[in-house]
Design a protein around this motif. Structure first.
Motif, mmCIF file in Angstrom:
data_model
loop_
_atom_site.group_PDB
_atom_site.id
_atom_site.type_symbol
_atom_site.label_atom_id
_atom_site.label_comp_id
_atom_site.label_asym_id
_atom_site.label_seq_id
_atom_site.Cartn_x
_atom_site.Cartn_y
_atom_site.Cartn_z
ATOM 1 N N ILE A 121 47.828 -23.852 -1.159
ATOM 2 C CA ILE A 121 47.271 -24.121 -2.482
ATOM 3 C C ILE A 121 47.521 -25.582 -2.831
ATOM 4 O O ILE A 121 48.635 -26.080 -2.722
ATOM 5 C CB ILE A 121 47.883 -23.191 -3.541
ATOM 6 C CG1 ILE A 121 47.439 -21.739 -3.287
ATOM 7 C CG2 ILE A 121 47.485 -23.618 -4.946
ATOM 8 C CD1 ILE A 121 48.104 -20.728 -4.185
ATOM 9 N N ARG A 122 46.483 -26.270 -3.235
ATOM 10 C CA ARG A 122 46.569 -27.707 -3.451
ATOM 11 C C ARG A 122 47.368 -28.058 -4.712
ATOM 12 O O ARG A 122 47.201 -27.427 -5.761
ATOM 13 C CB ARG A 122 45.167 -28.295 -3.579
ATOM 14 C CG ARG A 122 44.325 -28.182 -2.318
ATOM 15 C CD ARG A 122 44.778 -29.129 -1.234
ATOM 16 N NE ARG A 122 43.825 -29.161 -0.128
ATOM 17 C CZ ARG A 122 43.807 -30.098 0.814
ATOM 18 N NH1 ARG A 122 44.709 -31.070 0.799
ATOM 19 N NH2 ARG A 122 42.912 -30.069 1.775
ATOM 20 N N ASP A 123 48.183 -29.072 -4.593
ATOM 21 C CA ASP A 123 48.851 -29.649 -5.760
ATOM 22 C C ASP A 123 47.844 -30.452 -6.574
ATOM 23 O O ASP A 123 46.762 -30.806 -6.096
ATOM 24 C CB ASP A 123 49.989 -30.578 -5.324
ATOM 25 C CG ASP A 123 51.092 -29.834 -4.593
ATOM 26 O OD1 ASP A 123 51.293 -28.641 -4.902
ATOM 27 O OD2 ASP A 123 51.735 -30.436 -3.716
ATOM 28 N N ASP A 124 48.227 -30.762 -7.803
ATOM 29 C CA ASP A 124 47.388 -31.605 -8.650
ATOM 30 C C ASP A 124 47.622 -33.061 -8.252
ATOM 31 O O ASP A 124 48.522 -33.729 -8.742
ATOM 32 C CB ASP A 124 47.752 -31.384 -10.126
ATOM 33 C CG ASP A 124 46.834 -32.142 -11.060
ATOM 34 O OD1 ASP A 124 45.791 -32.631 -10.576
ATOM 35 O OD2 ASP A 124 47.153 -32.240 -12.256
ATOM 36 N N ASN A 125 46.805 -33.513 -7.316
ATOM 37 C CA ASN A 125 46.968 -34.848 -6.743
ATOM 38 C C ASN A 125 45.595 -35.494 -6.655
ATOM 39 O O ASN A 125 44.620 -34.844 -6.262
ATOM 40 C CB ASN A 125 47.604 -34.733 -5.347
ATOM 41 C CG ASN A 125 47.902 -36.076 -4.710
ATOM 42 O OD1 ASN A 125 47.019 -36.907 -4.506
ATOM 43 N ND2 ASN A 125 49.170 -36.290 -4.370
ATOM 44 N N ILE A 126 45.517 -36.768 -7.001
ATOM 45 C CA ILE A 126 44.230 -37.451 -7.042
ATOM 46 C C ILE A 126 43.512 -37.449 -5.692
ATOM 47 O O ILE A 126 42.288 -37.548 -5.613
ATOM 48 C CB ILE A 126 44.409 -38.907 -7.558
ATOM 49 C CG1 ILE A 126 43.057 -39.517 -7.934
ATOM 50 C CG2 ILE A 126 45.128 -39.774 -6.518
ATOM 51 C CD1 ILE A 126 43.175 -40.838 -8.657
ATOM 52 N N HIS A 127 44.277 -37.287 -4.602
ATOM 53 C CA HIS A 127 43.682 -37.323 -3.264
ATOM 54 C C HIS A 127 43.124 -35.975 -2.811
ATOM 55 O O HIS A 127 42.394 -35.913 -1.824
ATOM 56 C CB HIS A 127 44.738 -37.777 -2.237
ATOM 57 C CG HIS A 127 45.295 -39.118 -2.501
ATOM 58 N ND1 HIS A 127 46.426 -39.318 -3.267
ATOM 59 C CD2 HIS A 127 44.877 -40.357 -2.123
ATOM 60 C CE1 HIS A 127 46.689 -40.603 -3.335
ATOM 61 N NE2 HIS A 127 45.766 -41.263 -2.649
ATOM 62 N N TYR A 128 43.482 -34.894 -3.491
ATOM 63 C CA TYR A 128 43.185 -33.561 -2.988
ATOM 64 C C TYR A 128 42.001 -32.918 -3.716
ATOM 65 O O TYR A 128 41.801 -33.159 -4.916
ATOM 66 C CB TYR A 128 44.391 -32.631 -3.187
ATOM 67 C CG TYR A 128 45.653 -33.041 -2.483
ATOM 68 C CD1 TYR A 128 45.639 -33.905 -1.385
ATOM 69 C CD2 TYR A 128 46.880 -32.539 -2.910
ATOM 70 C CE1 TYR A 128 46.812 -34.261 -0.742
ATOM 71 C CE2 TYR A 128 48.064 -32.888 -2.273
ATOM 72 C CZ TYR A 128 48.025 -33.758 -1.198
ATOM 73 O OH TYR A 128 49.187 -34.114 -0.568
#
Length: 344
Positions: A121-128
């Motif tokens: 599950i993706r983190d809240d990250n500008i790259h994802y």
């Protein structure tokens, strides 16, 4: 020559009663919401699975693709099994139609683990990309028709809910799971956000599937269905068969499961050195071929010469699927052919 078709339960023919109600069906323009038979089917289906609303669609693939499209935004990532139907058999539709990418997990036993899910599950990250949807399948086709328990389903749902991610269930053969697990369908799908199930497999309707979820979800899915060309007009003619399928065919699926077990037992008792039963789940029988004796294609060709049709399921694997248009006599004939032609 006797023909016994075990390729899939999609080859079932509609019952006589289905044909009769189709001929007599009251119809209207469904795009305007005016087909009373379609409306009855959608209301019945929604109530059956415990969701607010439902949508009649031409196929299970369209139902699944509508679910992905409605739950997500372009650029999202969806999490699903590497052997799942949505990933494996739907022509990459989610990428082209919804503009999402896939993150796959090992679902070789029919479902991935909660720990594996948490890890991707993706983190809240500008790259994802955003994790926009999690997809499950029950029964699971490529895992051999295995029925996934409520406990395993709810384990995944709990992780999804904690992360505010919707879950879609591809329940093409959902009622086979219901019969196998001896559970009410509402309970089995209680915690998923949307569910699709087919009317045209073991339930024997000639065409059609159902997508169910919240009222808001189905309203948007209906608009997306129109965009994909799935808005049907006097579709009550085919929806009428779906009503009979849900009303009369669900409990009869146990007969299909019994035939699968009879086939597996007969093959085992024949003592074929080249053929073993890998697994039996619901109405699927997976045969394992010793390719030092016969290639998988050779076994399929030998069976076909005697009117027995099965499906190539990968190197060394053959799938046989039982359904309503088979009898005990058909199954015994298959066992007889295998015993006579494949005994080494």
């Amino acid at each position: 020559m006797q023909v016994v078709d075990l390729r899939s339960d999609t080859i079932t023919k509609p019952t006589l009663k289905m044909r009769e109600v189709m001929a007599q069906a009251e119809v209207g323009d469904d795009v305007y919401g005016e087909d009373p038979t379609v409306n009855r089917l959608e209301n019945m289906a929604a109530e059956l699975v415990g969701k607010e609303a439902a949508l009649f669609v031409p196929s299970g693939t369209m139902g699944n693709q509508l679910a992905v499209m409605t739950h997500t935004q372009p650029g999202d990532e969806i999490i699903l099994g590497q052997e799942s139907h949505i990933f494996y058999y739907e022509v990459g539709g989610f990428a082209k139609l919804s503009g999402v990418q896939a993150r796959t997990l090992d679902d070789s036993i029919g479902i991935f683990s909660g720990d594996d899910l948490k890890s991707v599950i993706r983190d809240d990250n500008i790259h994802y990309p955003k994790t926009g949807l999690i997809c499950l399948e029950n029964t699971h086709n490529r895992a051999g028709g295995v029925a996934i328990t409520k406990e395993k389903t709810d384990m995944i749902c709990k992780v999804a809910q904690k992360n505010n991610i919707p879950i879609h269930l591809d329940g093409a053969r959902l009622f086979n799971a219901v019969i196998q697990l001896d559970i009410e369908v509402k309970e089995l799908v209680k915690n998923v956000d949307s569910v699709m199930f087919c009317l045209s497999k073991g339930l024997a309707a000639p065409v059609g599937s159902i997508l169910a979820g919240s009222k808001e979800f189905i309203e948007q899915a209906r608009k997306n269905r129109k965009m994909l060309g799935g808005g049907m007009r006097q579709s009550g003619i085919i929806a009428a068969a779906g009503l009979i399928a849900l009303d009369e065919r669900v409990e009869e699926l146990q007969v299909d499961h019994d035939l699968a077990n009879r086939l597996a037992k007969g093959i085992k008792e024949a003592g074929l050195k080249a053929i073993d039963i890998k697994e039996v789940n619901t109405n699927f029988v997976i045969l394992e071929v010793d390719e030092d004796v016969y290639t998988t294609d050779e076994v399929l060709e030998i069976l076909a010469e005697h009117g027995v049709k099965m499906t190539y399921f990968g190197s060394g694997l053959i799938r046989a699927v039982t359904h309503k248009d088979l009898s005990v006599g058909d199954i015994d004939y298959v066992i007889e052919v295998m015993n006579g032609e494949l005994l080494v």
